[in-house]
Design a protein around this motif. Structure first.
Motif, PDB file in Angstrom:
ATOM      1  N   ALA A 152      17.995  66.400  12.713  1.00  0.00           N
ATOM      2  CA  ALA A 152      18.403  65.048  13.236  1.00  0.00           C
ATOM      3  C   ALA A 152      17.976  63.873  12.236  1.00  0.00           C
ATOM      4  N   TRP A 153      19.123  63.143  12.285  1.00  0.00           N
ATOM      5  CA  TRP A 153      19.196  62.664  11.323  1.00  0.00           C
ATOM      6  C   TRP A 153      18.036  61.085  10.779  1.00  0.00           C
ATOM      7  N   CYS A 154      17.705  61.316   9.847  1.00  0.00           N
ATOM      8  CA  CYS A 154      16.701  60.336   9.260  1.00  0.00           C
ATOM      9  C   CYS A 154      16.854  59.285   8.733  1.00  0.00           C
ATOM     10  N   GLU A 155      16.258  57.888   9.466  1.00  0.00           N
ATOM     11  CA  GLU A 155      17.578  56.659   8.916  1.00  0.00           C
ATOM     12  C   GLU A 155      16.171  56.194   8.227  1.00  0.00           C
ATOM     13  N   THR A 156      14.798  57.040   7.442  1.00  0.00           N
ATOM     14  CA  THR A 156      14.078  56.900   6.216  1.00  0.00           C
ATOM     15  C   THR A 156      14.844  57.533   4.941  1.00  0.00           C
ATOM     16  N   ARG A 157      15.311  58.191   5.058  1.00  0.00           N
ATOM     17  CA  ARG A 157      15.826  58.997   4.222  1.00  0.00           C
ATOM     18  C   ARG A 157      17.233  58.939   3.725  1.00  0.00           C
ATOM     19  N   LYS A 158      18.524  58.811   5.128  1.00  0.00           N
ATOM     20  CA  LYS A 158      19.339  58.151   4.738  1.00  0.00           C
ATOM     21  C   LYS A 158      20.334  59.567   4.861  1.00  0.00           C
ATOM     22  N   ALA A 159      19.269  60.415   5.506  1.00  0.00           N
ATOM     23  CA  ALA A 159      20.396  62.386   5.341  1.00  0.00           C
ATOM     24  C   ALA A 159      20.141  62.709   7.091  1.00  0.00           C
ATOM     25  N   PHE A 160      20.652  63.966   6.796  1.00  0.00           N
ATOM     26  CA  PHE A 160      19.624  64.664   7.979  1.00  0.00           C
ATOM     27  C   PHE A 160      18.334  65.827   7.448  1.00  0.00           C
ATOM     28  N   ARG A 161      17.929  65.580   7.918  1.00  0.00           N
ATOM     29  CA  ARG A 161      16.376  66.169   8.523  1.00  0.00           C
ATOM     30  C   ARG A 161      15.854  67.794   9.677  1.00  0.00           C
ATOM     31  N   ASN A 162      14.968  68.245   8.857  1.00  0.00           N
ATOM     32  CA  ASN A 162      15.037  69.725   9.890  1.00  0.00           C
ATOM     33  C   ASN A 162      13.641  69.583  10.657  1.00  0.00           C
ATOM     34  N   PHE A 163      12.793  69.057  11.402  1.00  0.00           N
ATOM     35  CA  PHE A 163      11.865  68.080  11.347  1.00  0.00           C
ATOM     36  C   PHE A 163      10.553  69.972  12.874  1.00  0.00           C
ATOM     37  N   ARG A 164      10.147  70.817  12.689  1.00  0.00           N
ATOM     38  CA  ARG A 164       8.667  71.563  13.091  1.00  0.00           C
ATOM     39  C   ARG A 164       8.452  70.840  14.335  1.00  0.00           C
ATOM     40  N   LEU A 165       8.969  71.222  14.960  1.00  0.00           N
ATOM     41  CA  LEU A 165       8.564  70.143  16.747  1.00  0.00           C
ATOM     42  C   LEU A 165       6.829  70.190  17.012  1.00  0.00           C
ATOM     43  N   ASP A 166       6.093  71.421  16.293  1.00  0.00           N
ATOM     44  CA  ASP A 166       5.365  71.494  16.730  1.00  0.00           C
ATOM     45  C   ASP A 166       3.838  70.389  15.722  1.00  0.00           C
ATOM     46  N   ARG A 167       4.635  69.721  14.166  1.00  0.00           N
ATOM     47  CA  ARG A 167       4.537  69.445  13.928  1.00  0.00           C
ATOM     48  C   ARG A 167       5.168  67.846  13.417  1.00  0.00           C
ATOM     49  N   ILE A 168       5.296  67.375  15.067  1.00  0.00           N
ATOM     50  CA  ILE A 168       5.394  65.510  15.807  1.00  0.00           C
ATOM     51  C   ILE A 168       4.200  66.056  15.896  1.00  0.00           C
ATOM     52  N   SER A 169       3.243  65.225  16.459  1.00  0.00           N
ATOM     53  CA  SER A 169       2.341  64.646  16.673  1.00  0.00           C
ATOM     54  C   SER A 169       2.407  63.714  17.809  1.00  0.00           C
ATOM     55  N   THR A 170       3.620  62.378  17.593  1.00  0.00           N
ATOM     56  CA  THR A 170       4.027  61.543  18.811  1.00  0.00           C
ATOM     57  C   THR A 170       5.618  61.723  18.181  1.00  0.00           C
ATOM     58  N   TRP A 171       5.663  61.362  19.741  1.00  0.00           N
ATOM     59  CA  TRP A 171       7.225  61.120  20.260  1.00  0.00           C
ATOM     60  C   TRP A 171       7.584  59.740  21.292  1.00  0.00           C
ATOM     61  N   SER A 172       8.624  58.975  20.526  1.00  0.00           N
ATOM     62  CA  SER A 172       8.661  57.868  21.681  1.00  0.00           C
ATOM     63  C   SER A 172       9.724  57.120  21.482  1.00  0.00           C
ATOM     64  N   PRO A 173      10.659  57.491  22.534  1.00  0.00           N
ATOM     65  CA  PRO A 173      11.765  56.992  22.326  1.00  0.00           C
ATOM     66  C   PRO A 173      12.198  55.954  22.402  1.00  0.00           C
ATOM     67  N   LEU A 174      12.987  55.223  21.631  1.00  0.00           N
ATOM     68  CA  LEU A 174      13.366  53.715  21.603  1.00  0.00           C
ATOM     69  C   LEU A 174      14.572  53.819  22.469  1.00  0.00           C
ATOM     70  N   ALA A 175      15.042  51.633  23.189  1.00  0.00           N
ATOM     71  CA  ALA A 175      15.308  51.801  24.342  1.00  0.00           C
ATOM     72  C   ALA A 175      17.349  51.321  23.524  1.00  0.00           C
ATOM     73  N   GLU A 176      17.687  52.294  22.149  1.00  0.00           N
ATOM     74  CA  GLU A 176      18.017  52.037  21.614  1.00  0.00           C
ATOM     75  C   GLU A 176      19.492  53.214  21.659  1.00  0.00           C
ATOM     76  N   HIS A 177      20.692  53.402  21.706  1.00  0.00           N
ATOM     77  CA  HIS A 177      21.455  54.807  21.211  1.00  0.00           C
ATOM     78  C   HIS A 177      22.279  54.145  19.227  1.00  0.00           C
ATOM     79  N   TYR A 178      21.702  55.305  19.122  1.00  0.00           N
ATOM     80  CA  TYR A 178      22.226  55.552  17.784  1.00  0.00           C
ATOM     81  C   TYR A 178      24.013  55.731  17.459  1.00  0.00           C
ATOM     82  N   PRO A 179      24.634  55.165  16.829  1.00  0.00           N
ATOM     83  CA  PRO A 179      26.023  55.009  16.758  1.00  0.00           C
ATOM     84  C   PRO A 179      26.360  55.711  16.674  1.00  0.00           C
ATOM     85  N   SER A 180      26.012  57.220  16.704  1.00  0.00           N
ATOM     86  CA  SER A 180      27.609  58.065  16.249  1.00  0.00           C
ATOM     87  C   SER A 180      28.183  58.723  17.948  1.00  0.00           C
ATOM     88  N   SER A 181      28.467  59.484  17.933  1.00  0.00           N
ATOM     89  CA  SER A 181      28.284  60.522  18.476  1.00  0.00           C
ATOM     90  C   SER A 181      27.058  61.298  18.635  1.00  0.00           C
TER      91      SER A 181
END
Length: 233
Positions: A183-212
Motif C-alpha cells: 500500500a501507499w502510506c500517507e503517513t510515510r509518503k512511501a510504499f509500505r508492506n503490512f502483514r495482515l495479521d498485524r492489522i488490528s482494525t480496517w476502516s475503509p473511507l468514503a474517499e477514493h485515492y487519486p491515482s489508478s
C-alpha cells in the motif's frame, strides 16, 4: 516445429505480455529469425488476431482478443495443480474451496490421457501448520482494493508498537506463513508492506485515492525492481 504450431506459440507468447514486446525477444524465444517473426505477425493479423504495433516498436495482443481453447500438456497440468494446491494450503486456507473447484473444472473437460492423478504426482506441496490468525476479513480488504478506497488501519509492528495509518491498498501478497499488503502510506509518503495479521482494525473511507491502482502498482514494481511477470531483475 510446424508453422501452425509456431503461430500458436507466438500468440501464447504475446498473451503472456501486458506491454509491447520486441520482435527480437520473440525471435529468441521461438528460435527463429526476426524476419520470420515479422511474417508470422502479418499472417496472424490477416487472420483476425488483434495484434498492435510495428517493427522497431514492439507488438502487443489486445486484451479483447481470445484464443480458442488449447490442450494443456502434462507438464502444464502439473504446474497448474501444484500452484492450486499451494494456494489452497497457505494462510488459513482462504482459497481452499476456490482452488479445489478450479481443479475439478479443469479435470472435468480433460481427455482421459491428460488426466492428473494425485497418487502419480512427483512433486507435492506441504501443508503449513502454524499460520497467524487474521483479525480482519480478507474479503473486505479485497473489496476495498477493487473499489480503490483509502483506508484507516491500526497497525502493530514487530516491536508491538501501535500506529494509526491512512493507506491506499493496492495488492495482497500470499506467502507461506502470512499475507502481506502492499500500500501507499500517507503517513510515510512511501510504499509500505503490512502483514495482515498485524492489522488490528480496517476502516475503509468514503474517499477514493487519486491515482489508478494500475499506475500505483507499476510504480511500486519499478521501485522494487519487479518486471511485468512478477520476477525481480
Amino acid at each position: 516445429m510446424s508453422r501452425s504450431q509456431r503461430l500458436l506459440d507466438l500468440l501464447q507468447l504475446l498473451r503472456c505480455h501486458k506491454y509491447p514486446v520486441s520482435a527480437e525477444h520473440l525471435s529468441q524465444k521461438l528460435c527463429v529469425s526476426v524476419r520470420t517473426i515479422y511474417r508470422d505477425i502479418s499472417t496472424l493479423q490477416s487472420q483476425g488476431a488483434e495484434i498492435e504495433g510495428e517493427a522497431g516498436l514492439g507488438y502487443i495482443l489486445k486484451p479483447s482478443f481470445t484464443l480458442p481453447p488449447l490442450m494443456f500438456t502434462k507438464e502444464e497440468l502439473e504446474v497448474l495443480l501444484l500452484g492450486a494446491n499451494w494456494v489452497a494450503k497457505q494462510a488459513n486456507g482462504e482459497f481452499s474451496d476456490i482452488s479445489n473447484n478450479a481443479i475439478a473444472k479443469i479435470s472435468a473437460v480433460l481427455p482421459r490421457d491428460h488426466s492428473i492423478k494425485h497418487d502419480e504426482d512427483v512433486i507435492r506441496v506441504a501443508s503449513i501448520i502454524e499460520v497467524p490468525e487474521l483479525t480482519i476479513n480478507l474479503s473486505s480488504i479485497r473489496e476495498t482494493i477493487e473499489q480503490r478506497y483509502k483506508t484507516t488501519i491500526e497497525y502493530v509492528d514487530g516491536k508491538q508498537n501501535t500506529s494509526s495509518r491512512v493507506i491506499w491498498p493496492i495488492l495482497i501478497g500470499l506467502f507461506q506463513h502470512h499475507y502481506v499488503l502492499v500500500a501507499w502510506c500517507e503517513t510515510r509518503k512511501a510504499f509500505r508492506n503490512f502483514r495482515l495479521d498485524r492489522i488490528s482494525t480496517w476502516s475503509p473511507l468514503a474517499e477514493h485515492y487519486p491515482s489508478s491502482r494500475q499506475a500505483l502498482l507499476k510504480k511500486w514494481q519499478q521501485i522494487e525492481g519487479i518486471n511485468e511477470n512478477g520476477i525481480r531483475y
